[in-house]
Design a protein around this motif. Structure first.
Motif, PDB file in Angstrom:
ATOM      1  N   HIS A 156       0.870  -1.185   0.000  1.00  0.00           N
ATOM      2  CA  HIS A 156       0.000   0.000   0.000  1.00  0.00           C
ATOM      3  C   HIS A 156       0.897   1.221   0.000  1.00  0.00           C
ATOM      4  O   HIS A 156       1.843   1.314   0.792  1.00  0.00           O
ATOM      5  CB  HIS A 156      -0.897   0.012   1.236  1.00  0.00           C
ATOM      6  CG  HIS A 156      -1.578   1.329   1.475  1.00  0.00           C
ATOM      7  ND1 HIS A 156      -2.550   1.829   0.637  1.00  0.00           N
ATOM      8  CD2 HIS A 156      -1.407   2.267   2.450  1.00  0.00           C
ATOM      9  CE1 HIS A 156      -2.958   3.007   1.081  1.00  0.00           C
ATOM     10  NE2 HIS A 156      -2.285   3.299   2.176  1.00  0.00           N
ATOM     11  N   VAL A 157       0.610   2.159  -0.899  1.00  0.00           N
ATOM     12  CA  VAL A 157       1.403   3.381  -1.022  1.00  0.00           C
ATOM     13  C   VAL A 157       0.484   4.568  -0.776  1.00  0.00           C
ATOM     14  O   VAL A 157      -0.584   4.684  -1.381  1.00  0.00           O
ATOM     15  CB  VAL A 157       2.057   3.494  -2.409  1.00  0.00           C
ATOM     16  CG1 VAL A 157       2.901   4.762  -2.496  1.00  0.00           C
ATOM     17  CG2 VAL A 157       2.911   2.263  -2.702  1.00  0.00           C
ATOM     18  N   ARG A 158       0.901   5.447   0.115  1.00  0.00           N
ATOM     19  CA  ARG A 158       0.135   6.658   0.413  1.00  0.00           C
ATOM     20  C   ARG A 158       0.911   7.863  -0.129  1.00  0.00           C
ATOM     21  O   ARG A 158       2.069   8.079   0.249  1.00  0.00           O
ATOM     22  CB  ARG A 158      -0.090   6.802   1.921  1.00  0.00           C
ATOM     23  CG  ARG A 158      -0.935   8.028   2.301  1.00  0.00           C
ATOM     24  CD  ARG A 158      -1.418   7.914   3.739  1.00  0.00           C
ATOM     25  NE  ARG A 158      -0.304   7.834   4.678  1.00  0.00           N
ATOM     26  CZ  ARG A 158       0.293   8.882   5.213  1.00  0.00           C
ATOM     27  NH1 ARG A 158      -0.084  10.111   4.899  1.00  0.00           N
ATOM     28  NH2 ARG A 158       1.285   8.710   6.077  1.00  0.00           N
ATOM     29  N   ARG A 164       4.538  14.147  -6.307  1.00  0.00           N
ATOM     30  CA  ARG A 164       4.535  12.768  -6.763  1.00  0.00           C
ATOM     31  C   ARG A 164       5.248  11.815  -5.816  1.00  0.00           C
ATOM     32  O   ARG A 164       5.157  10.610  -5.959  1.00  0.00           O
ATOM     33  CB  ARG A 164       5.181  12.678  -8.144  1.00  0.00           C
ATOM     34  CG  ARG A 164       4.383  13.388  -9.227  1.00  0.00           C
ATOM     35  CD  ARG A 164       5.013  13.153 -10.592  1.00  0.00           C
ATOM     36  NE  ARG A 164       4.222  13.744 -11.654  1.00  0.00           N
ATOM     37  CZ  ARG A 164       4.519  13.641 -12.937  1.00  0.00           C
ATOM     38  NH1 ARG A 164       5.607  12.967 -13.318  1.00  0.00           N
ATOM     39  NH2 ARG A 164       3.748  14.214 -13.848  1.00  0.00           N
ATOM     40  N   ALA A 165       5.984  12.348  -4.885  1.00  0.00           N
ATOM     41  CA  ALA A 165       6.675  11.493  -3.917  1.00  0.00           C
ATOM     42  C   ALA A 165       5.662  10.860  -2.959  1.00  0.00           C
ATOM     43  O   ALA A 165       4.687  11.490  -2.572  1.00  0.00           O
ATOM     44  CB  ALA A 165       7.697  12.310  -3.140  1.00  0.00           C
ATOM     45  N   PHE A 166       5.903   9.610  -2.594  1.00  0.00           N
ATOM     46  CA  PHE A 166       4.978   8.980  -1.650  1.00  0.00           C
ATOM     47  C   PHE A 166       5.317   9.387  -0.225  1.00  0.00           C
ATOM     48  O   PHE A 166       6.470   9.679   0.112  1.00  0.00           O
ATOM     49  CB  PHE A 166       4.944   7.461  -1.816  1.00  0.00           C
ATOM     50  CG  PHE A 166       6.230   6.726  -1.545  1.00  0.00           C
ATOM     51  CD1 PHE A 166       6.714   6.556  -0.248  1.00  0.00           C
ATOM     52  CD2 PHE A 166       6.950   6.142  -2.585  1.00  0.00           C
ATOM     53  CE1 PHE A 166       7.876   5.854   0.004  1.00  0.00           C
ATOM     54  CE2 PHE A 166       8.118   5.428  -2.349  1.00  0.00           C
ATOM     55  CZ  PHE A 166       8.586   5.300  -1.042  1.00  0.00           C
ATOM     56  N   GLU A 167       4.297   9.397   0.606  1.00  0.00           N
ATOM     57  CA  GLU A 167       4.467   9.670   2.028  1.00  0.00           C
ATOM     58  C   GLU A 167       4.979   8.424   2.747  1.00  0.00           C
ATOM     59  O   GLU A 167       5.843   8.511   3.626  1.00  0.00           O
ATOM     60  CB  GLU A 167       3.134  10.115   2.637  1.00  0.00           C
ATOM     61  CG  GLU A 167       2.605  11.441   2.099  1.00  0.00           C
ATOM     62  CD  GLU A 167       3.453  12.601   2.580  1.00  0.00           C
ATOM     63  OE1 GLU A 167       3.673  12.721   3.803  1.00  0.00           O
ATOM     64  OE2 GLU A 167       3.917  13.390   1.726  1.00  0.00           O
ATOM     65  N   SER A 168       4.415   7.271   2.375  1.00  0.00           N
ATOM     66  CA  SER A 168       4.857   6.020   2.999  1.00  0.00           C
ATOM     67  C   SER A 168       4.472   4.850   2.112  1.00  0.00           C
ATOM     68  O   SER A 168       3.527   4.935   1.321  1.00  0.00           O
ATOM     69  CB  SER A 168       4.228   5.841   4.389  1.00  0.00           C
ATOM     70  OG  SER A 168       2.826   5.655   4.276  1.00  0.00           O
ATOM     71  N   ALA A 177      -1.647  -7.670   7.434  1.00  0.00           N
ATOM     72  CA  ALA A 177      -0.578  -6.906   8.077  1.00  0.00           C
ATOM     73  C   ALA A 177      -0.608  -5.451   7.645  1.00  0.00           C
ATOM     74  O   ALA A 177      -0.215  -4.564   8.409  1.00  0.00           O
ATOM     75  CB  ALA A 177       0.775  -7.527   7.747  1.00  0.00           C
ATOM     76  N   LEU A 178      -1.067  -5.183   6.428  1.00  0.00           N
ATOM     77  CA  LEU A 178      -1.191  -3.800   5.960  1.00  0.00           C
ATOM     78  C   LEU A 178      -2.347  -3.098   6.664  1.00  0.00           C
ATOM     79  O   LEU A 178      -2.241  -1.926   7.032  1.00  0.00           O
ATOM     80  CB  LEU A 178      -1.389  -3.771   4.444  1.00  0.00           C
ATOM     81  CG  LEU A 178      -0.347  -4.525   3.592  1.00  0.00           C
ATOM     82  CD1 LEU A 178      -0.639  -4.336   2.112  1.00  0.00           C
ATOM     83  CD2 LEU A 178       1.063  -4.067   3.928  1.00  0.00           C
ATOM     84  N   ILE A 215      -4.948  -1.466  -2.122  1.00  0.00           N
ATOM     85  CA  ILE A 215      -4.058  -2.572  -1.767  1.00  0.00           C
ATOM     86  C   ILE A 215      -3.646  -3.243  -3.071  1.00  0.00           C
ATOM     87  O   ILE A 215      -4.495  -3.777  -3.796  1.00  0.00           O
ATOM     88  CB  ILE A 215      -4.738  -3.609  -0.851  1.00  0.00           C
ATOM     89  CG1 ILE A 215      -5.227  -2.956   0.437  1.00  0.00           C
ATOM     90  CG2 ILE A 215      -3.773  -4.760  -0.569  1.00  0.00           C
ATOM     91  CD1 ILE A 215      -4.143  -2.506   1.377  1.00  0.00           C
ATOM     92  N   LEU A 216      -2.375  -3.202  -3.386  1.00  0.00           N
ATOM     93  CA  LEU A 216      -1.873  -3.753  -4.644  1.00  0.00           C
ATOM     94  C   LEU A 216      -1.058  -5.004  -4.387  1.00  0.00           C
ATOM     95  O   LEU A 216      -0.556  -5.223  -3.286  1.00  0.00           O
ATOM     96  CB  LEU A 216      -1.009  -2.712  -5.360  1.00  0.00           C
ATOM     97  CG  LEU A 216      -1.672  -1.364  -5.659  1.00  0.00           C
ATOM     98  CD1 LEU A 216      -0.667  -0.418  -6.306  1.00  0.00           C
ATOM     99  CD2 LEU A 216      -2.899  -1.532  -6.536  1.00  0.00           C
ATOM    100  N   GLN A 217      -0.952  -5.837  -5.412  1.00  0.00           N
ATOM    101  CA  GLN A 217      -0.035  -6.968  -5.336  1.00  0.00           C
ATOM    102  C   GLN A 217       1.072  -6.778  -6.359  1.00  0.00           C
ATOM    103  O   GLN A 217       0.842  -6.230  -7.443  1.00  0.00           O
ATOM    104  CB  GLN A 217      -0.770  -8.286  -5.594  1.00  0.00           C
ATOM    105  CG  GLN A 217      -1.334  -8.458  -6.991  1.00  0.00           C
ATOM    106  CD  GLN A 217      -1.890  -9.843  -7.223  1.00  0.00           C
ATOM    107  OE1 GLN A 217      -1.518 -10.793  -6.558  1.00  0.00           O
ATOM    108  NE2 GLN A 217      -2.800  -9.966  -8.169  1.00  0.00           N
TER     109      GLN A 217
END
Length: 633
Positions: A156-158, A164-168, A177-178, A215-217
């Motif tokens: 998971h990317v926030r 364009r940079a991700f926060e986390s 777990a995510l 939620i990506l795989q």
């Protein structure tokens, strides 16, 4: 001593150090404890932008030699899986000057990346894996997954609102777990609609997509390069099966049939031999079909003394019970096998339903998946935590009826005399019911056939009873129902192996095995064996009225003739219809319907409809699907 790295991994990456904490890492590790109950480890990079988390299932040894995260020179890794050719790679790397301090395959991965770089190292691996490896000098993280998707990896990317940079970025072997660290649990309406109406469990057009928004795989055969301090990531495909098939065709494409049988035997023996590397008892899931029987026979040929455990699902009185065939395989090797017959029941399904679905996390196709769950549960109870299984042979070698139909269509266009002969034999042997005008027309007009099948799916979705009309209008997406254009039978085999089909089965197997801290090894998915199989002409796979002919010939000397040349195919099917009519399961179905009405996925009229108990592979398996979706809510 053989060191295994079966377990789970997780991690947190962020350009903001305050978001990368051991407390969050511990929460992820605790949520994944069932996958790795024996050991836990955590590591944070010097710049504090990366946290790697590991839970370990100690197949062989629990010494510090196998502890993760593991460090070697400038690399730190968390790794889930098995590198089956690590012995051979270790020898190669030692010849190049590499020195090893452990006997683990984990260290071999790091050494391979150090010597060859991430992309070329991945090409060398025969295994099932998902790993994250941090490189200190460049402050880079690579997250990679095996060729076919045997081991899972979700993330998971926030992103921030203004750049364009991700926060986390958080990643893990399982979705739960995510969720534990704040990833949203928002169900993907289109995926649910496609599942409820058509039974689809994959989206072939978007391989990163799951049943949950955001939620990506990581798709099989891909890796992600992450620059933690910059909040940037890029995904690349490292496994290019088209290129591998071309190379295999250049090497093996002109073999005679006897030469092909010999090479297939050699490759299968190599794959099984590597997957037998273990210091603990090894078991096998033996259904009674040719796939699992061939694995068992090949394993038993590796040693004249090694003892094995067979596990078979039996359903007394059910017309599709295969116990008698599995017993024939076991009896062929007296005193070499302990045969465990597992008899799952409707009560087992009812009492374990919630736990089963908690492990699966996403809908499953039928109660066949629960049968597999019971097999792995029985293996763990018997003290067997390593099992060989037969997934992959049907997809690669053409074991399903639809593949036979496509082969016959291909023969009609190229050799009508062979078509009539093969059609007669396939029908007599129970591998195909019919191959009529519609199938033949599809072979002449593949693009139109694909469009027709897509339109048929769209109409079927529109016409499915009890779907809430607003839910349907909001989430229907005809593009997700696109069908592949099939010019030859090899196209549909390729599609089922690499695009849509096999990956779902691998997901089920991973969840079911790890629910009990067990390890499943799949010999048919050694990439050299897969590529060789695709390099062979289709008439080596469909021949003399049999599917998977090449495999049958390769193992013929080591199995009873009644197993090798058994007619017909049973798709690992339990008595699902009977199970769903039992009072406890009927109560679950009524409860599931109520939940889906409340969620505005189904119309309230479904509450008055009679129970629709269907067989495991029936097209109208609606009440089973209601159960699965309700378990997600």
């Amino acid at each position: 001593m053989y060191f295994a790295a079966m377990c789970c991994i997780a991690g947190i990456i962020s350009p903001h150090r305050a978001l990368v904490t051991h407390q969050l890492g511990q929460r992820m590790a605790h949520r994944l404890q069932h996958r790795g109950p024996d050991d836990e480890g955590m590591w944070q990079s010097d710049d504090e932008h990366t946290l790697l988390v590991h839970r370990r299932l100690s197949i062989i040894d629990i010494s510090e030699a196998g502890h993760q995260p593991m460090q070697r020179n400038e690399y730190t890794i968390v790794y889930n899986g098995e590198l089956y050719n690590y012995v051979e790679l270790r020898t190669t790397l030692q010849a190049l000057g590499q020195v090893f301090t452990t006997q683990s395959d984990t260290e071999v991965i790091m050494a391979a990346v150090e010597v060859w770089g991430i992309t070329d190292a991945l090409q060398q691996f025969d295994g099932m894996f998902a790993f994250a490896i941090h490189h200190q000098p460049t402050q880079t993280v690579w997250i990679a997954r095996d060729r076919y998707g045997e081991k899972p990896l979700y993330y998971h990317v926030r992103y921030g609102l203004q750049n364009r940079a991700f926060e986390s970025m958080v990643f893990a072997s399982e979705i739960k777990a995510l969720w534990e660290v704040g990833a949203p649990k928002n169900i993907n309406g289109t995926r649910v609609l496609n599942y409820l109406t058509l039974g689809m469990v994959q989206n072939p057009l978007q391989p990163t997509q799951t049943f949950y928004n955001d939620i990506l795989q990581l798709p099989p055969g891909n890796f992600i390069t992450v620059q933690p301090a910059l909040g940037k990531l890029q995904m690349r495909r490292w496994y290019k099966p088209e290129l591998q098939r071309q190379q295999a065709w250049e090497q093996y494409g002109n073999l005679t049939v006897n030469e092909a049988i010999t090479v297939y035997q050699q490759l299968l023996q190599t794959s099984v031999q590597r997957r037998l590397r273990s210091d603990v008892a090894v078991g096998m899931s033996v259904s009674g079909g040719i796939d699992s029987a061939a694995i068992a026979a090949t394993a038993l040929q590796q040693s004249n003394t090694q003892h094995f455990h067979f596990f078979t699902a039996g359903f007394p009185g059910f017309e599709k019970d295969e116990t008698v065939f599995a017993q024939q395989v076991a009896a062929h090797y007296p005193n070499r096998v302990t045969h465990h017959i597992v008899t799952p029941t409707a009560n087992d399904l009812a009492t374990q339903w919630q736990r089963f679905m908690t492990h699966q996390e996403m809908p499953v196709q039928s109660a066949s998946v629960f049968t597999q769950y019971c097999i792995y549960q029985a293996a763990k109870a018997a003290g067997v935590i390593v099992l060989l299984d037969g997934q992959g042979a049907d997809e690669v070698l053409g074991g399903y009826e639809r593949f036979v139909q496509w082969y016959l269509v291909q023969l009609w266009r190229t050799d009508k005399k062979a078509y009539w002969s093969e059609r007669k034999q396939m029908m007599a042997n129970g591998f195909v019911a019919n191959a009529g005008i519609a199938q033949i027309a599809a072979g002449y007009f593949p693009e139109k056939a694909a469009a027709h099948l897509q339109k048929k799916a769209i109409n079927q979705q529109y016409g499915t009873a009890y779907i809430d009309i607003d839910f349907s209008w909001k989430y229907r997406n005809p593009d997700t129902l696109e069908k592949p254009v099939i010019h030859a039978v090899e196209d549909i085999l390729w599609y089922s192996t690499h695009i849509m089909g096999l990956q779902a089965l691998l997901q089920y197997a991973d969840r079911n095995s790890m629910a009990f801290g067990s390890e499943i090894r799949l010999p048919y998915l050694m990439h050299n064996l897969v590529n060789f199989s695709f390099a062979q002409p289709s008439h080596y796979k469909f021949k003399d009225g049999y599917t998977k002919w090449l495999l049958r010939k390769a193992v013929e000397p080591h199995l009873p003739q009644g197993i090798t040349w058994r007619k017909g195919k049973i798709g690992y099917e339990p008595p699902q219809q009977q199970w769903l009519l039992q009072p406890a399961m009927k109560a679950f179905i009524h409860e599931a319907r109520h939940k889906l009405v409340q969620a505005k996925m189904l119309h309230k009229s479904v509450l008055q409809a009679p129970i629709n108990a269907a067989n495991a592979h029936a097209a109208n398996n609606f009440d089973w699907r209601y159960l699965c979706v309700a378990a997600m809510l």
